[in-house]
Design a protein around this motif. Structure first.
Motif, short mmCIF file in Angstrom:
data_model
loop_
_atom_site.label_atom_id
_atom_site.label_comp_id
_atom_site.label_asym_id
_atom_site.label_seq_id
_atom_site.Cartn_x
_atom_site.Cartn_y
_atom_site.Cartn_z
N ASP A 1 0.84 -1.20 0.00
CA ASP A 1 0.00 0.00 0.00
C ASP A 1 0.87 1.25 0.00
N HIS A 2 2.01 1.15 0.71
CA HIS A 2 2.89 2.30 0.84
C HIS A 2 4.07 2.18 -0.13
N LEU A 3 4.24 3.20 -0.97
CA LEU A 3 5.34 3.23 -1.93
C LEU A 3 6.28 4.37 -1.54
N ASN A 4 7.53 4.05 -1.27
CA ASN A 4 8.49 5.06 -0.85
C ASN A 4 8.71 6.12 -1.93
N GLY A 5 8.67 7.38 -1.52
CA GLY A 5 8.93 8.47 -2.46
C GLY A 5 7.74 8.85 -3.31
N VAL A 6 6.57 8.27 -3.05
CA VAL A 6 5.35 8.61 -3.78
C VAL A 6 4.42 9.35 -2.83
N LYS A 7 3.79 10.42 -3.32
CA LYS A 7 3.08 11.34 -2.42
C LYS A 7 1.77 10.79 -1.87
N GLU B 1 11.16 10.82 3.31
CA GLU B 1 11.62 9.83 2.33
C GLU B 1 12.44 10.47 1.22
N VAL B 2 12.02 11.65 0.75
CA VAL B 2 12.75 12.27 -0.35
C VAL B 2 13.90 13.14 0.14
N PHE B 3 14.02 13.31 1.44
CA PHE B 3 15.16 14.05 1.97
C PHE B 3 16.23 13.11 2.51
N LEU B 4 15.81 11.99 3.08
CA LEU B 4 16.75 11.06 3.70
C LEU B 4 17.06 9.84 2.85
N GLY B 5 16.13 9.43 1.99
CA GLY B 5 16.35 8.22 1.22
C GLY B 5 16.48 7.02 2.13
N LYS B 6 17.43 6.14 1.83
CA LYS B 6 17.62 4.93 2.63
C LYS B 6 18.11 5.24 4.04
N GLU B 7 18.64 6.45 4.24
CA GLU B 7 19.14 6.82 5.57
C GLU B 7 18.01 7.11 6.55
N MET B 8 16.77 7.06 6.07
CA MET B 8 15.62 7.37 6.93
C MET B 8 15.58 6.46 8.15
N GLU B 9 15.96 5.20 7.96
CA GLU B 9 15.92 4.25 9.07
C GLU B 9 16.90 4.62 10.18
N GLU B 10 17.94 5.39 9.86
CA GLU B 10 18.94 5.75 10.85
C GLU B 10 18.42 6.80 11.84
N ARG C 1 17.69 18.56 -7.07
CA ARG C 1 18.63 17.51 -7.47
C ARG C 1 18.69 16.42 -6.42
N TRP C 2 18.70 16.82 -5.15
CA TRP C 2 18.79 15.87 -4.05
C TRP C 2 17.52 15.01 -3.97
N ILE C 3 16.35 15.62 -4.15
CA ILE C 3 15.09 14.89 -4.10
C ILE C 3 15.04 13.83 -5.20
N MET C 4 15.47 14.20 -6.40
CA MET C 4 15.48 13.25 -7.51
C MET C 4 16.44 12.11 -7.23
N GLU C 5 17.58 12.41 -6.62
CA GLU C 5 18.57 11.40 -6.30
C GLU C 5 18.04 10.42 -5.25
N GLU D 1 16.97 6.44 -5.50
CA GLU D 1 17.49 5.49 -4.51
C GLU D 1 16.38 4.52 -4.09
N HIS D 2 15.18 5.07 -3.85
CA HIS D 2 14.03 4.23 -3.50
C HIS D 2 13.68 3.30 -4.66
N PHE D 3 13.79 3.81 -5.88
CA PHE D 3 13.52 2.99 -7.06
C PHE D 3 14.44 1.79 -7.11
N GLN D 4 15.73 2.05 -6.91
CA GLN D 4 16.72 0.97 -6.98
C GLN D 4 16.51 -0.05 -5.87
N GLU D 5 16.10 0.44 -4.71
CA GLU D 5 15.82 -0.45 -3.59
C GLU D 5 14.65 -1.38 -3.92
N ALA D 6 13.62 -0.82 -4.57
CA ALA D 6 12.46 -1.62 -4.97
C ALA D 6 12.86 -2.68 -6.00
N VAL D 7 13.77 -2.32 -6.91
CA VAL D 7 14.24 -3.26 -7.93
C VAL D 7 14.94 -4.45 -7.27
N GLU D 8 15.80 -4.17 -6.30
CA GLU D 8 16.53 -5.22 -5.60
C GLU D 8 15.58 -6.13 -4.81
#
Length: 356
Positions: A54-60, A74-83, A119-123, A127-134
């Motif tokens: 139901d929840h997609l990272n980086g989607v509003k 999510e769009v400011f921290l990316g994968k570092e959000m868990e930290e 630029r940072w938000i897009m990056e 990152e969330h996209f690549q995580e979903a792919v993996e």
């Protein structure tokens, strides 16, 4: 005088009574449904792996039409959000935030502008996209038991029903022999919706078999333009009350059917109405005509839309831009850390310049 045997029997009864009391105390001292939650979490592990989240990272917006409350983080921290955990030490989180600030500030002028934030938000979104792919690679292997690189609807259906508690071998045998499956109405409704999504993810020429890339679109529609359109259709279908395939403000600020028990519970949810009204009027309704079309909602939902990322960057800056210079200084981000990271940093200004 009590006999030795009677005494031992009485002592044993007393011990059992005390033990029973202690067990009761232990049960009532724990959260009422703690063990139940653990069982549900364990039982739902496989289901969560093969069901579209139901929840997609980086989607509003969530798949069910709710706003994503964690989107900014999510769009400011990316994968570092868990930290950035609630129980983390503020000093450590402050240092982490300083490091992020220096990465966003690519021209090293000690302030962040809208283009840098964009630029940072897009990056981070990528990152969330690549995580979903993996993650999809692992989930695809779980539903592709023969490892042929394709999954049929029946193969997926068997795995899904097994995750719901059905006997996998029995279900597989019945499907193979075209026998009727005795499935409850709620589960059948979920299956029907999943089948529609499955067909949408099956790229031309349709063969009802999903490869790994198509399965990614099935689980994560934000990765496919066609599936993004399908997701928008589903959201509008759930919120659209008059069937015109558009959303008015009143439709958008109404809770989806089944979210609350009664209308009174909905009326008192002021935060819900406030947040959704603001998002509708200031962001989604691009031409400000009071109507949100499918096209407008699709642009809003597209996580890789650069124009949206720039608007988001400007909004994020405006939240903490106390000196109104249209940039963010480190002190401003630290002061408004809860907005950017979900974590409150106490004494944010103490030793900032010494540490940075």
């Amino acid at each position: 005088m009590m006999s030795r045997q009677a005494f031992l029997c009485s002592l044993g009864s007393l011990y059992l009574s005390l033990l029973f009391i202690f067990l009761l105390m232990d049960v009532y001292a724990r959260p009422a449904n703690n063990s139940l939650l653990k069982e549900k979490a364990a039982d739902g592990k496989e289901e969560n792996e093969i069901l579209p989240p139901d929840h997609l990272n980086g989607v509003k917006m969530e798949m069910d039409g709710h706003l994503n409350k964690e989107f900014h983080q999510e769009v400011f921290l990316g994968k570092e959000m868990e930290e950035f955990e609630e129980d983390s030490e503020p000093r450590k989180n402050r240092k982490k935030l300083m490091v992020i600030f220096s990465k966003v500030d690519i021209n090293n002028d000690k302030k962040i502008g809208a283009k840098e934030m964009q630029r940072w938000i897009m990056e981070k979104t990528d990152e969330h996209f690549q995580e979903a792919v993996e993650e999809n690679k692992m989930h695809f292997r779980a539903v592709d038991p023969d490892g042929d690189g394709h999954v049929s609807w029946d193969e997926y259906k068997i795995k899904f029903l097994a995750s719901k508690g059905f006997n996998e071998k029995e279900i597989a045998e019945k499907i193979k022999n075209n026998e009727e499956l005795k499935i409850d109405e709620e589960t059948q409704e979920v299956l029907d919706n999943l089948k529609d999504r499955w067909y949408q993810a099956d790229n031309p020429p349709p063969d009802l078999l999903l490869n790994e890339e198509e399965f990614l679109s099935f689980l994560h529609p934000e990765h496919s333009r066609g599936m993004l359109k399908f997701m928008v259709k589903e959201i509008i279908r759930d919120l659209d009350q008059d069937g015109d395939k558009k959303l008015t403000l009143s439709e958008f600020i109404s809770l989806p059917v089944g979210t609350v028990e009664n209308q009174q519970a909905q009326d008192i949810d002021d935060d819900w109405v406030k947040d959704r009204r603001k998002e509708f009027e200031e962001v989604i309704d691009a031409n400000h005509d009071g109507i949100v079309t499918m096209e407008e909602l699709e642009e809003y939902m597209d996580p890789m839309n650069e124009y949206n990322a720039l608007n988001e960057a400007k909004q994020m800056i405006a939240v903490a831009d106390e000196n109104q210079n249209h940039h963010l200084e480190l002190e401003e981000i630290l002061k408004y850390s809860e907005y950017f990271t979900g974590s409150k940093l106490m004494d944010y200004a103490r030793n900032v310049h010494e540490e940075f």
